[in-house]
Design an enzyme around this catalytic site. Sequence first.
Site, PDB file in Angstrom:
ATOM      1  N   HIS A   1       3.338  -4.967   4.008  1.00 14.73           N
ATOM      2  CA  HIS A   1       3.141  -5.451   5.261  1.00 14.73           C
ATOM      3  C   HIS A   1       2.712  -6.822   5.465  1.00 14.73           C
ATOM      4  O   HIS A   1       2.127  -7.380   4.365  1.00 14.73           O
ATOM      5  CB  HIS A   1       2.074  -4.493   6.179  1.00 14.73           C
ATOM      6  CG  HIS A   1       2.398  -3.002   6.167  1.00 14.73           C
ATOM      7  ND1 HIS A   1       3.460  -2.620   7.272  1.00 14.73           N
ATOM      8  CD2 HIS A   1       2.018  -2.083   5.572  1.00 14.73           C
ATOM      9  CE1 HIS A   1       3.458  -1.479   7.123  1.00 14.73           C
ATOM     10  NE2 HIS A   1       2.710  -0.841   6.317  1.00 14.73           N
TER      11      HIS A   1
ATOM     12  N   ASP B   1      -4.660 -10.368  -0.357  1.00 15.44           N
ATOM     13  CA  ASP B   1      -3.541 -11.246  -0.288  1.00 15.44           C
ATOM     14  C   ASP B   1      -2.447 -10.934  -1.615  1.00 15.44           C
ATOM     15  O   ASP B   1      -2.949 -11.306  -2.809  1.00 15.44           O
ATOM     16  CB  ASP B   1      -3.606 -12.413  -0.148  1.00 15.44           C
ATOM     17  CG  ASP B   1      -2.189 -13.398   0.436  1.00 15.44           C
ATOM     18  OD1 ASP B   1      -1.561 -12.662   1.078  1.00 15.44           O
ATOM     19  OD2 ASP B   1      -2.127 -14.614  -0.024  1.00 15.44           O
ATOM     20  N   HIS B   2      -1.438 -10.703  -1.646  1.00 12.10           N
ATOM     21  CA  HIS B   2      -0.250 -10.412  -2.549  1.00 12.10           C
ATOM     22  C   HIS B   2      -1.089  -9.368  -3.610  1.00 12.10           C
ATOM     23  O   HIS B   2      -0.531  -9.240  -4.499  1.00 12.10           O
ATOM     24  CB  HIS B   2      -0.111 -11.553  -3.332  1.00 12.10           C
ATOM     25  CG  HIS B   2       0.693 -12.454  -2.536  1.00 12.10           C
ATOM     26  ND1 HIS B   2       0.456 -13.269  -1.302  1.00 12.10           N
ATOM     27  CD2 HIS B   2       2.204 -12.696  -2.493  1.00 12.10           C
ATOM     28  CE1 HIS B   2       1.342 -13.636  -0.718  1.00 12.10           C
ATOM     29  NE2 HIS B   2       2.622 -13.635  -1.510  1.00 12.10           N
TER      30      HIS B   2
ATOM     31  N   HIS C   1       0.777  -1.054   0.168  1.00  8.13           N
ATOM     32  CA  HIS C   1      -0.045  -0.063   0.017  1.00  8.13           C
ATOM     33  C   HIS C   1       0.656   1.319   0.054  1.00  8.13           C
ATOM     34  O   HIS C   1       2.208   1.239  -0.100  1.00  8.13           O
ATOM     35  CB  HIS C   1      -0.993   0.126   1.054  1.00  8.13           C
ATOM     36  CG  HIS C   1      -0.430   0.323   2.534  1.00  8.13           C
ATOM     37  ND1 HIS C   1      -1.333   0.744   3.496  1.00  8.13           N
ATOM     38  CD2 HIS C   1       0.923   0.291   2.935  1.00  8.13           C
ATOM     39  CE1 HIS C   1      -0.615   1.009   4.640  1.00  8.13           C
ATOM     40  NE2 HIS C   1       0.918   0.637   4.316  1.00  8.13           N
TER      41      HIS C   1
ATOM     42  N   GLU D   1      -0.990  -4.271  11.443  1.00  7.53           N
ATOM     43  CA  GLU D   1      -0.091  -3.958  10.535  1.00  7.53           C
ATOM     44  C   GLU D   1       1.431  -4.267  10.661  1.00  7.53           C
ATOM     45  O   GLU D   1       2.178  -4.634   9.981  1.00  7.53           O
ATOM     46  CB  GLU D   1      -0.208  -2.666   9.956  1.00  7.53           C
ATOM     47  CG  GLU D   1       0.383  -1.996   8.772  1.00  7.53           C
ATOM     48  CD  GLU D   1       0.291  -0.466   8.712  1.00  7.53           C
ATOM     49  OE1 GLU D   1      -0.720  -0.302   7.905  1.00  7.53           O
ATOM     50  OE2 GLU D   1       0.991   0.136   8.932  1.00  7.53           O
TER      51      GLU D   1
ATOM     52  N   CYS E   1       5.475   5.312   5.275  1.00 10.98           N
ATOM     53  CA  CYS E   1       4.096   4.687   4.623  1.00 10.98           C
ATOM     54  C   CYS E   1       3.470   5.463   3.399  1.00 10.98           C
ATOM     55  O   CYS E   1       2.825   5.138   2.578  1.00 10.98           O
ATOM     56  CB  CYS E   1       2.941   4.552   5.355  1.00 10.98           C
ATOM     57  SG  CYS E   1       3.036   2.867   6.559  1.00 10.98           S
TER      58      CYS E   1
ATOM     59  N   HIS F   1       5.083  -0.175  -0.485  1.00 12.59           N
ATOM     60  CA  HIS F   1       5.831  -1.074   0.335  1.00 12.59           C
ATOM     61  C   HIS F   1       4.550  -2.111   1.024  1.00 12.59           C
ATOM     62  O   HIS F   1       3.653  -1.842   0.959  1.00 12.59           O
ATOM     63  CB  HIS F   1       6.592  -0.213   1.611  1.00 12.59           C
ATOM     64  CG  HIS F   1       5.303   0.376   2.438  1.00 12.59           C
ATOM     65  ND1 HIS F   1       4.846   1.519   2.161  1.00 12.59           N
ATOM     66  CD2 HIS F   1       4.663   0.090   3.635  1.00 12.59           C
ATOM     67  CE1 HIS F   1       3.724   2.075   2.951  1.00 12.59           C
ATOM     68  NE2 HIS F   1       3.918   0.983   3.983  1.00 12.59           N
TER      69      HIS F   1
HETATM   70 NI    NI Z   1       2.345   1.063   5.533  1.00 14.51          NI
END
Ligand code: NI
Length: 136
Positions: A41, A79-80, A14, A126, A33, A39
Amino acid sequence: MIYITRRETFNAAHRLFKPEWNDEQNLKVFGKCSNPNWHGHNYVLYVTLKGEVDSETGFLINLKDLSKIVKSRVIEKLDHKNINLEVDFMKGIIPSTENLAIGIWKQIEKPVSELGAHLHCVKISETENNFAEYYG
Ligand code: NI
């Protein structure tokens, strides 16, 4: 009244940013972020239901049924994936932990109630140190 929780995990990318702000403003508010190149998580999701124990089964609900709902309506979509770009229920929403918890709640509230249980809490972490809980 009994509470039962199912845990699921997913990995996703995200970026926290407001498109109307420049990179400098975004960095000031959202920190790392807001990295323009995304990037990821490793998220951990806890879905807690509440209700009464069925005297015949000893269950509140069958957790397999809950797992199916969470997997199809939440995990498979996230997911992914890139949450900003690819996740329908997060379109146009800043993908913070808080907003993700609210978005996930909206995805599963109705099907969970159709199982005969009440959604009590969606908790999502997260990082090891940061998590949000939404109670509707
Ligand atoms: Ni983040």
